[in-house]
Motif scaffolding. Structure first.
Motif, PDB file in Angstrom:
ATOM      1  N   GLU A 112      47.120  39.484  44.525  1.00 42.50           N
ATOM      2  CA  GLU A 112      46.066  38.647  45.083  1.00 42.50           C
ATOM      3  C   GLU A 112      45.402  37.785  44.010  1.00 42.50           C
ATOM      4  N   LYS A 113      45.207  38.370  42.843  1.00 42.00           N
ATOM      5  CA  LYS A 113      44.580  37.635  41.746  1.00 42.00           C
ATOM      6  C   LYS A 113      45.427  37.862  40.504  1.00 42.00           C
ATOM      7  N   THR A 114      45.654  36.822  39.792  1.00 40.52           N
ATOM      8  CA  THR A 114      46.402  36.933  38.560  1.00 40.52           C
ATOM      9  C   THR A 114      45.452  36.651  37.410  1.00 40.52           C
ATOM     10  N   PHE A 115      45.340  37.611  36.514  1.00 42.78           N
ATOM     11  CA  PHE A 115      44.495  37.439  35.346  1.00 42.78           C
ATOM     12  C   PHE A 115      45.401  37.294  34.138  1.00 42.78           C
ATOM     13  N   LEU A 116      45.207  36.220  33.406  1.00 38.94           N
ATOM     14  CA  LEU A 116      45.962  36.012  32.195  1.00 38.94           C
ATOM     15  C   LEU A 116      45.142  36.551  31.035  1.00 38.94           C
ATOM     16  N   ILE A 117      45.649  37.562  30.386  1.00 36.42           N
ATOM     17  CA  ILE A 117      44.950  38.151  29.253  1.00 36.42           C
ATOM     18  C   ILE A 117      45.651  37.661  27.998  1.00 36.42           C
TER      19      ILE A 117
END
Length: 175
Positions: A112-117
């Protein structure tokens, strides 16, 4: 996919294996090895089966002396059966499709949400690290903790660019 060594099966695994464990004479993508010798090495059997094709599920059930192998293609299972039937007790199991396998397996959560770390940026190539300065002492010289506990609050007037500091002693809630 599901390569495990399990003495007993969980409830979900029992449901999945229920239909597979029924033997059939019709070639399928499922092989059931039964009456395995206690000295059989799981890794060796799995490697031997994998030489015939892609394995979707490999279940080694030591307690029941069985192994269930689900191949991606029925042709691979049939070649394995033809080669190994003289050395092992093998039967074909009821065929199982990829859809049936996926229905019984836990899927990853929806994306649902993609977090780029990302790591922090590198400093510029011409940057030179230096020693940091020790923290500044905002209390006057000769200050002791006892002075702080003797008063309800203390006010330290700011000098130059240092701010004014008010230190309050906690109230005694018992009184």
């Amino acid at each position: 996919m599901g390569h495990e060594d399990s003495p007993i099966l969980s409830e979900e695994e029992n449901e999945m294996m229920e239909g597979i464990m029924e033997s059939t004479t019709t070639p399928s993508n499922v092989l059931i090895f039964y009456n395995l010798d206690a000295s059989i090495d799981k890794e060796m059997l799995e490697k031997e089966c994998a030489s015939f094709g892609v394995i979707r599920v490999f279940k080694f059930i030591k307690l029941f002396r069985k192994a269930v192998v689900v191949f991606e293609r029925a042709e691979d299972a049939e070649r394995c059966f033809d080669t190994m039937v003289t050395m092992w007790n093998i039967e074909f199991g009821m065929p199982i499709t990829d859809e049936e396998l996926r229905a019984k397996q836990l899927l990853p959560p929806p994306n649902e949400k993609t977090f780029l770390i990302s790591p922090p940026c590198s400093p510029p190539p011409d940057w030179k690290g230096g020693r940091e300065h020790p923290p500044e002492n905002v209390f006057p010289p000769g200050f002791t903790i006892q002075e702080l506990t003797d008063k309800l609050y203390m006010v330290y007037e700011g000098e130059n660019e240092n701010p004014k500091i008010i230190v309050q002693r906690p109230l005694d809630l018992a009184n």
